[in-house]
Design an enzyme around this catalytic site. Structure first.
Site, PDB file in Angstrom:
ATOM      1  N   ASN A 172       0.857  -1.178   0.000  1.00 36.33           N
ATOM      2  CA  ASN A 172       0.000   0.000   0.000  1.00 36.33           C
ATOM      3  C   ASN A 172       0.895   1.231   0.000  1.00 36.33           C
ATOM      4  O   ASN A 172       1.383   1.675   1.041  1.00 36.33           O
ATOM      5  CB  ASN A 172      -0.913  -0.011   1.224  1.00 36.33           C
ATOM      6  N   GLU A 173       1.125   1.762  -1.186  1.00 35.55           N
ATOM      7  CA  GLU A 173       2.046   2.872  -1.355  1.00 35.55           C
ATOM      8  C   GLU A 173       1.411   4.187  -0.875  1.00 35.55           C
ATOM      9  O   GLU A 173       0.195   4.266  -0.669  1.00 35.55           O
ATOM     10  CB  GLU A 173       2.435   2.990  -2.836  1.00 35.55           C
TER      11      GLU A 173
END
Length: 653
Positions: A172-173
């Site tokens: 999850n950037e």
């Protein structure tokens, strides 16, 4: 709750406690990653046993990467030695690169089998990893099904996390929303750059991954995040002390009712209670703490140390220091003088000089010096100016190149070299079947090599030859005879892949033999511990263990180790904090340029470094920036202005 392990091969060291913290997420700080990992492993084991006692499955969310490896190793040990069973465990991994074949070297399927599943009794159908072999149009349906499988299992009892340098959890950037679920994610450039170590360069690194979403992670009943090393310090501080923000997805864990960060001291170094402990709780104002507070105050207020006033101390939470040591004037002079005494142009000691306030001894005038270089270029990159000074000032300097560094040579560079040797032998009719065969096989392998292939022995040999030649060239450039370059080829490194073997007895013995051969008065070693699982850390462990054994072997005054001092340098990315530095070696502009030219001798590491990481600069640029910054910091504290400085801390054992 994390409990003391029932059995370890060393005394258990619990987290460092503080009466007050600024952290918005419970955070346990351990002295090192090993102790922290054991604590987490034992919490997981207790949960597994609890569910077994209840006759229920234990649903685990698992992570990959370097951070959880020691956790998994301890779980395997408990399975083998204490009968911990995984038959009731059902696991769901956070993520997988896309596309990715499950048998690829970089596959998280393969990682989990090698690091855990193949060594315990978890049923084959009980572990799940996102499928990297799907077609793009199948991913959305798979992601929905993956979340549903977790829900049908009763939800995650425990989620283990690492953290990326940009704050990502799973993949999850930054920019990921708190309500996101399992999905296909475009990877951030910094994430790909960090992962390029495993893929042999950025061009080969996947651009996408399937990841559990933030909401999927936050739905777990218990979340524990692991982080090791100083490179994670800024993002950890932001996550636990800053605001909840999508720019640092780990900060979402502030909203979880049962989350815990488990980190080592290096990863905790930017937290308020570590950076400025006097603002959090009462401290013991020993000399080290005094230096730390005064240098911090000077840098924060942007005032030279000798200009700090009583009011500066009182207004910035350091009044207790005044109460113990008196007025600012006296404290300032004391700390200023201590810093002044760290600066020396004579790293081997200055002959015929009073060494009372010098970092090194004057005698013997000509010292035997052993510089340990984890990779073939760490000596010139990290302490090239000091290396040159030691040679120019007449010391007997040796370099111990601890590893071959072969995995850091690009394939096209190795192919060019192998083709040259084969063509040269043919052109001049040189009949050396054994040697020619090695280079022919290496070249043939490279022409058909797949991204997932591990380098064959012949190719590793060729790459090692390239790096040995470059190291010898540097030694000639600095001015030491080639016979003073010792190529140790420590066995832990020679795996043909980024992941190395643990430190072994053979590594320690080789290190001891070299020290005994040279009988040095000075040892220089890489103290860059940013990655506890990296090569530098293993190399340092080998040196320190060798030194300890050699000291214990002969407790008499005649033991040469009693007169051997160990100095630690840092790598190309980071430097010691000013208050830690015990020897600072200044460099003139000409010396900076000569160091740069020495670094250029490592041609395979120029222009296209295989393991460049998130920093796009070449090593000479990183080294110069670091050295100039150190000099600038000394100058800002009110000391003399130099072009650049290399810094060292003495290890006293």
């Amino acid at each position: 709750m994390i409990a003391e392990p029932a059995h370890t091969d060393a005394p258990f060291s619990g987290p460092l406690q503080s009466a007050i913290t600024y952290e918005k997420i419970p955070t346990n700080i351990y002295a090192d990653a090993k102790a922290a990992s054991r604590a987490v492993a034992h919490e997981i084991a207790d949960l597994i046993r609890q569910r077994q006692g209840e006759g229920k499955p234990c649903i685990l969310g698992l992570a990959t990467g370097s951070s959880p490896k020691t956790v998994y190793a301890e779980l395997i040990r408990m399975h083998r030695e204490e009968g911990l069973s995984f038959r009731n465990v059902v696991s769901f991994n956070l993520d997988e690169y896309f596309p990715m074949e499950p048998d690829s070297l970089q596959s998280y399927w393969r990682f989990m089998r090698e690091q855990l599943f193949d060594h315990v009794d978890i049923p084959a159908g009980n572990y799940h990893v996102p499928d990297g072999t799907l077609s793009p149009d199948q991913v959305a349906a798979f992601a929905k099904q993956y979340d549903q499988q977790i829900a049908d299992a009763g939800g995650l009892d425990f989620q283990l996390l690492g953290i990326g340098g940009n704050g990502h959890i799973g993949f999850n950037e930054p920019g990921s929303l708190i309500n996101s679920h399992t999905r296909l994610m475009m990877l951030d450039h910094s994430t790909r750059a960090a992962a390029s170590v495993d893929f042999g360069g950025l061009p080969r690194t996947p651009r996408k991954a399937i990841t559990m979403g933030v909401a999927s992670i936050l739905a777990a009943k218990r979340v524990v995040l692991l982080a090791w090393g100083e490179r994670k310090a800024p993002v950890i501080a932001s996550a636990v002390e800053g605001t909840v923000t999508e720019t640092n997805p780990a900060s979402y864990l502030q909203t979880h009712p049962n989350a815990l960060f488990v980190i080592d001291e290096a990863a905790a170094s930017d937290l308020t209670r570590m950076r400025t402990p006097w603002l959090v709780d009462s401290v013991t104002w020993d000399n080290a703490m005094k230096k730390k507070a005064v240098t911090y105050l000077s840098m924060t207020l942007q005032k030279p140390i000798l200009k700090l006033t009583d009011r500066d101390y009182n207004d910035n939470g350091v009044s207790d220091l005044l109460a113990q040591y008196g007025q600012a004037y006296d404290i300032n002079i004391d700390v200023f003088n201590q810093l002044q005494h760290t600066i020396t142009g004579w790293p081997g000691g200055k002959p015929n000089a009073d060494d009372t306030n010098r970092p090194e001894r004057a005698l013997p005038e000509r010292k035997r010096v052993l510089i340990f270089s984890p990779h073939p270029d760490d000596d010139i990159i990290s302490m090239g100016g000091t290396f040159q000074r030691l040679v120019d000032q007449g010391h007997d300097v040796h370099v111990g190149y601890q590893t071959s560094g072969n995995i850091a040579v690009a394939d096209d560079e190795a192919l060019r070299f192998a083709d040259f040797v084969v063509d040269f032998n043919k052109q001049f009719g040189i009949d050396s079947p054994g040697a020619t065969h090695i280079f022919q096989d290496a070249a043939a392998f490279l022409r058909t090599k797949k991204d997932s292939d591990r380098d064959i022995d012949e190719l590793r040999y060729v790459k090692g030859v390239i790096r040995r030649g470059e190291a010898k060239s540097t030694c000639r450039f600095v001015g030491i005879p080639v016979e003073n370059a010792h190529f140790m080829n420590l066995p832990f490194y020679e795996t043909g892949k980024v992941e190395k073997k643990p430190l072994g007895e053979a590594d320690i013995q080789i290190t001891m033999e070299l020290i005994e051969k040279i009988k040095p008065h000075q040892i220089y070693a890489a103290g860059d511990l940013a990655d506890p699982h990296g090569t530098h850390k293993v190399c340092l462990d080998a040196i320190l263990e060798a030194v300890k054994r050699l000291r214990r072997a002969d407790p008499t005054p005649a033991n040469f180790m009693n007169d051997c001092w160990v100095w630690l340098y840092r790598g190309a990315w980071a430097e010691w904090d000013i208050h830690e530095i015990e020897m600072a070696v200044p460099m003139s502009p000409d010396q900076v340029m000569k160091k740069r030219l020495g670094i250029f001798k490592h041609q395979s590491q120029k222009d296209g470094v295989v393991y460049q990481g998130t920093d796009a600069r070449e090593f000479w640029q990183r080294a110069e920036e670091r050295n100039r910054t150190t000099a600038s910091r000394y100058n800002r504290l009110g000391l003399a202005e130099y072009e650049a400085m290399e810094a060292f801390v003495r290890w006293k054992g």
